[in-house]
Every structure is written in C-alpha cells, then in structure tokens.
Design a protein around this motif. Structure first.
Motif, PDB file in Angstrom:
ATOM      1  N   ARG A   1       0.920  -1.142  -0.029  1.00 22.84           N
ATOM      2  CA  ARG A   1       0.014   0.042   0.167  1.00 22.84           C
ATOM      3  C   ARG A   1       0.969   1.408   0.110  1.00 22.84           C
ATOM      4  O   ARG A   1       2.105   0.967   0.139  1.00 22.84           O
ATOM      5  CB  ARG A   1      -1.054  -0.083   1.169  1.00 22.84           C
ATOM      6  CG  ARG A   1      -0.230   0.047   2.610  1.00 22.84           C
ATOM      7  CD  ARG A   1      -1.222   0.714   3.588  1.00 22.84           C
ATOM      8  NE  ARG A   1      -1.332   2.195   3.283  1.00 22.84           N
ATOM      9  CZ  ARG A   1      -2.112   3.063   3.883  1.00 22.84           C
ATOM     10  NH1 ARG A   1      -3.309   2.365   4.590  1.00 22.84           N
ATOM     11  NH2 ARG A   1      -2.290   4.366   3.454  1.00 22.84           N
ATOM     12  N   GLY A   2       0.277   2.457  -0.357  1.00 23.24           N
ATOM     13  CA  GLY A   2       0.966   3.680  -0.322  1.00 23.24           C
ATOM     14  C   GLY A   2       1.488   4.194   1.262  1.00 23.24           C
ATOM     15  O   GLY A   2       1.013   3.350   2.329  1.00 23.24           O
ATOM     16  N   GLY A   3       2.154   5.238   1.230  1.00 22.04           N
ATOM     17  CA  GLY A   3       2.699   5.815   2.604  1.00 22.04           C
ATOM     18  C   GLY A   3       1.340   6.369   3.555  1.00 22.04           C
ATOM     19  O   GLY A   3       0.024   6.297   2.839  1.00 22.04           O
ATOM     20  N   GLY A   4       1.643   6.586   4.708  1.00 23.22           N
ATOM     21  CA  GLY A   4       0.605   7.077   5.646  1.00 23.22           C
ATOM     22  C   GLY A   4       1.165   7.198   6.988  1.00 23.22           C
ATOM     23  O   GLY A   4       2.445   6.867   7.357  1.00 23.22           O
TER      24      GLY A   4
ATOM     25  N   ARG B   1      12.138  -7.172   1.089  1.00 21.70           N
ATOM     26  CA  ARG B   1      11.343  -5.733   1.640  1.00 21.70           C
ATOM     27  C   ARG B   1      11.648  -4.735   0.433  1.00 21.70           C
ATOM     28  O   ARG B   1      12.909  -4.604  -0.070  1.00 21.70           O
ATOM     29  CB  ARG B   1      12.081  -5.493   2.873  1.00 21.70           C
ATOM     30  CG  ARG B   1      11.355  -4.158   3.543  1.00 21.70           C
ATOM     31  CD  ARG B   1      12.228  -3.022   3.383  1.00 21.70           C
ATOM     32  NE  ARG B   1      11.637  -1.587   3.485  1.00 21.70           N
ATOM     33  CZ  ARG B   1      11.900  -0.369   3.591  1.00 21.70           C
ATOM     34  NH1 ARG B   1      13.071  -0.343   3.202  1.00 21.70           N
ATOM     35  NH2 ARG B   1      11.158   0.796   3.922  1.00 21.70           N
ATOM     36  N   ALA B   2      10.675  -4.249  -0.048  1.00 23.33           N
ATOM     37  CA  ALA B   2      10.754  -3.174  -0.932  1.00 23.33           C
ATOM     38  C   ALA B   2      10.428  -1.735  -0.345  1.00 23.33           C
ATOM     39  O   ALA B   2       9.371  -1.721   0.324  1.00 23.33           O
ATOM     40  CB  ALA B   2       9.872  -3.151  -2.122  1.00 23.33           C
TER      41      ALA B   2
ATOM     42  N   VAL C   1       5.320  -1.647   1.613  1.00 21.63           N
ATOM     43  CA  VAL C   1       4.248  -0.642   2.217  1.00 21.63           C
ATOM     44  C   VAL C   1       4.873   0.369   2.472  1.00 21.63           C
ATOM     45  O   VAL C   1       5.966   0.602   2.987  1.00 21.63           O
ATOM     46  CB  VAL C   1       4.047  -1.563   3.585  1.00 21.63           C
ATOM     47  CG1 VAL C   1       2.886  -0.580   4.190  1.00 21.63           C
ATOM     48  CG2 VAL C   1       3.424  -3.026   3.158  1.00 21.63           C
ATOM     49  N   GLY C   2       4.200   1.548   2.249  1.00 22.67           N
ATOM     50  CA  GLY C   2       4.620   2.893   2.601  1.00 22.67           C
ATOM     51  C   GLY C   2       5.821   3.404   1.772  1.00 22.67           C
ATOM     52  O   GLY C   2       5.895   3.081   0.621  1.00 22.67           O
ATOM     53  N   HIS C   3       6.459   4.146   2.513  1.00 19.15           N
ATOM     54  CA  HIS C   3       7.672   4.612   1.886  1.00 19.15           C
ATOM     55  C   HIS C   3       8.927   4.178   2.102  1.00 19.15           C
ATOM     56  O   HIS C   3       8.961   3.436   3.106  1.00 19.15           O
ATOM     57  CB  HIS C   3       7.821   6.544   2.053  1.00 19.15           C
ATOM     58  CG  HIS C   3       6.596   7.068   1.498  1.00 19.15           C
ATOM     59  ND1 HIS C   3       6.328   7.102   0.374  1.00 19.15           N
ATOM     60  CD2 HIS C   3       5.614   7.649   2.087  1.00 19.15           C
ATOM     61  CE1 HIS C   3       4.828   7.811  -0.047  1.00 19.15           C
ATOM     62  NE2 HIS C   3       4.593   8.133   1.252  1.00 19.15           N
ATOM     63  N   GLU C   4       9.939   4.567   1.898  1.00 21.42           N
ATOM     64  CA  GLU C   4      11.317   3.849   2.013  1.00 21.42           C
ATOM     65  C   GLU C   4      11.841   4.279   3.439  1.00 21.42           C
ATOM     66  O   GLU C   4      12.240   3.263   4.021  1.00 21.42           O
ATOM     67  CB  GLU C   4      12.601   4.791   1.317  1.00 21.42           C
ATOM     68  CG  GLU C   4      13.919   4.072   1.428  1.00 21.42           C
ATOM     69  CD  GLU C   4      14.807   4.485   0.505  1.00 21.42           C
ATOM     70  OE1 GLU C   4      16.030   3.970   0.461  1.00 21.42           O
ATOM     71  OE2 GLU C   4      14.600   5.483  -0.406  1.00 21.42           O
TER      72      GLU C   4
END
Length: 416
Positions: free
Chosen positions: A198-201, A245-246, A229-232
């Motif tokens: 999913r995107g960041g949050g 993990r990406a 999941v999320g951002h870096e």
C-alpha cells in the motif's frame, strides 16, 4: 437515627464515587497482572506510597496495542467504581497508554522482539525469488494509488506476466484479518511471488502490517512474499518477516520483474555470442575433420602396406649386407687360420716332444731299477716316495731297492 444496611451504604458510596470520579487519568506502575479466561484483565496500579485495584473489561482489553508487563509505567484513562459485594473500589480502565512512549511504538517493539526470538526474521528461512516470474499476486486495495503504480511498472518492464489482484482493506481494525486471509488464499494458488503493499501514511494507517496475524500468514506461507508498504523510511513488521522488503510498491515491481528492454539487449548479446561460438566450433570441427583425413591417410591399409614393403626392403638390404659382411669376415678368419695352421701344428709337436723328453727323464730318475747304488734305497710311505725328513718317531715306512722291499719303523730321530 436512620440506620443503613451494608448494601445500602455501599450503594450510596458507589453512586457518590462514580459521580465524583466519572473520568480519571492516573499514572502508576503495573503489578499483579492477571489475564482472565473471560478476556478481562485484573491488575494493581501503584506508586511508592499507595496502590489501587484496576480492571479492564474484555471490550476495552481487545483494543490494547501492546502487552502489559509487570513493573511497566502507564497512564490509565478510566472511572472510579465500587464493587458492592466486597465494598472495595477500583478503577474501571477504558484505555491504557505507556508513560513517556506511545502505545503503538511500544507494541511495535514488543512484537518485533517476540517474533525475532521466534526466528521469524532469520535470514536462512528467507525463500529465493524466481528471476523470471510468470504469475504473481498483488494483495492491496483495488482503489489505491499503489496498485496503479505497480501495474504501470509491470506493464512497462515485463508484459509476459499474469497478475491477479486481491482487493483487501489496508487500514482500519479489520485490515489485518483481511490481509492475512488474502495471503493464505493466494498461497494455495501456486503463484511465483506474492506482493503485499500500500502507499504511505501515518503509523496508524500502516498499522495493519504490524499485526501479528499478518506476520504469521507471511511466515507460514510457502510462496515467496514481498512486503512493499509505505515509503522508504517506513519499516514495518511485514518487512522483517517477508522474503524481500521493497521501499515502495513501484520499487517492488522493479526489484522482482526483469526489464524487457534489458532482456532484449541481453538476448542480442547472447545471440552474437552464440553465432561466434557456433562459427568457432565449426572452424574447430573443420580442423578436426582435416586432421582425421590426414590421420586416415597415414593409417590407411594402402599406407600400411607401403610402409611394410619399405620395411621388408630395408630388412632385405640389411640382411644381405650383414651376410656379406659375415662371409667376408669368416673368409678372412679362415685364411688366417689356414696361414697359421702349419706353424701352430709344428709348435704343438715341438712342445709335445719336449714334454715327452722331460717325462722320460723324470721316469728314469725316479725308477728304483735305475737307482741301484750301494748304500742307497728309495724311501716311501703309503706307496708314495717321501724325503727322510718327513718321518717321525714310530712312523712306518718302506725301503725299496731294485729287487727288495723292506718294511721298517722309526725308533729314534736325531739331527747330524
């Protein structure tokens, strides 16, 4: 005087307490924690000088984000209430927060430590991802931007791919169960890779991926799983448990899918290498064939017969030369023998004649008949002629003249 029963008194106290302390925030240290089978939690909250009983009923306890531990300092949001049967008061806890630390942060660290001890993060259990996946599953929200990002990257990089999408909740109380169920379902479909993302949050938005139920689903899955999941900067429990993990959903697709353009360039390079290799092998085989041809000529029947004829000719010539040489040598030797034979015969006759003369002289000198001289006789012992000096006292010997043999014995021996 108005008299009250115990129950009536406790009821009035209960009413007074609950009205006066309908909402309190109390800080203290947890002690004597009991997790009841009913789901309720009973414990004591204390400081250096005092203590008070507390209860957290199942409905509120199920919302706790972290595990209560002995000696933990917390802040309780609750109401004071009286338990009438015993006349004891306690705090009915609505929520509990760790003192000085957020509940989610503490829950994250507690679960991370627990799963690490259980081997969920061990490198040796990580599954290898295939280099050229043919079928993958994307577990995410069908309406989220993350899905569109992943599909865009996949379409640009590697179109020879089948993608199935599992629409799940990615935030909220039911999100963790929804994600875990989707992982378990996808794991039975023989995908090459499963991507959850999913995107960041905020930490609250991403919390479903920090739940133990999701970690368990990832850990027990047989299919390689990528957590995107999320951002870096966001590190979640799912990141630690997953096989890869990406940092972002789109980065996940770049990491697991080969680039078609790069593949085409690689194929071109391989094609050129193959062409060179085939050309080189053809040249090598041509050289080998030429070598075999020459080898066949060298080892053919005709060649061998020719070699044998040459060998026989050489042997015949060598034999003839050898015979001629030996005949010549023997002829010379025979001529030498022929030339030396008369001389050798004459020398042998002369030598034999001289030996005969010497033997005759020896016979004449030793024959008893030729030694007839007054006062002399031949001295012998055991039929052998000896010198008188060889006799010792008591030795027996013979004295022989021309006609007489006398046996005698030495009685005495002395020197003159």
């Amino acid at each position: 005087m108005h008299t009250l029963s115990v129950s009536a008194l406790n009821e009035q106290i209960k009413h007074l307490l609950e009205e006066s302390f309908s909402r309190v925030f109390v800080e203290g240290e947890l002690s004597r924690i009991t997790f009841h089978n009913s789901g309720h939690i009973y414990f004591t909250l204390k400081d250096r000088d005092s203590a008070i009983s507390c209860v957290m009923f199942r409905g509120n306890a199920s919302k706790l984000k972290f595990q209560l531990k002995e000696g933990q300092k917390v802040i309780i949001d609750g109401a004071l209430t009286l338990y009438k049967p015993r006349g004891s008061y306690q705090i009915n806890c609505f929520s509990i927060e760790p003192s000085g630390q957020g509940a989610l942060a503490l829950a994250y660290e507690q679960l991370k430590q627990k799963l690490s001890q259980q081997g969920y993060f061990a490198p040796e259990r990580k599954k290898a991802l295939p280099k050229f996946p043919q079928k993958i599953a994307l577990i995410t929200s069908a309406t989220g931007a993350a899905l569109q990002d992943m599909l865009r990257v996949a379409n640009a990089r590697y179109r020879a791919l089948e993608i199935d999408i599992y629409d799940v909740l990615v935030q909220g109380e039911s999100a963790a169960a929804s994600i875990a169920h989707a992982i378990q379902t996808a794991d039975t479909k023989e995908y090459d890779i499963i991507v959850i993302g999913r995107g960041g949050g905020s930490i609250e938005d991403l919390w479903a991926f920090n739940e133990e139920i999701v970690a368990d689903a990832i850990f027990y899955a047989h299919t390689p799983i990528v957590s995107a999941v999320g951002h870096e900067i966001d590190w979640l429990i799912s990141d630690f448990v997953a096989d890869l993990r990406a940092p972002t959903p789109s980065a996940a697709m770049e990491m697991i899918l080969p680039d078609s353009n790069e593949l085409l360039m690689t194929l071109d390079g391989l094609s050129e290498q193959l062409t060179q290799l085939l050309r080189q092998k053809a040249d090598n085989k041509k050289q080998e064939l030429e070598h075999l041809k020459q080898s066949y000529i060298q080892h053919s029947v005709e060649k061998k017969m020719q070699q044998q004829r040459e060998t026989i000719t050489q042997l015949r010539e060598a034999f003839s030369q050898n015979i001629e040489f030996k005949i010549s040598s023997k002829t010379k030797e025979l001529q030498n023998i022929k030339d030396r034979f008369p001389q050798a015969i004459e020398a042998l006759l002369t030598l034999a004649q001289n030996q005969l003369i010497n033997l005759q002289k020896m016979l004449e000198s030793n024959h008893p008949k030729l030694k007839t001289k007054k006062g002399f006789a031949q001295l012998s012992r055991n039929k052998k002629v000896i010198d008188i000096s060889q006799l010792n006292v008591d030795d027996r010997f013979e004295l022989q003249s021309e006609s007489i043999v006398i046996e005698a014995k030495v009685l005495n021996k002395r020197k003159i």
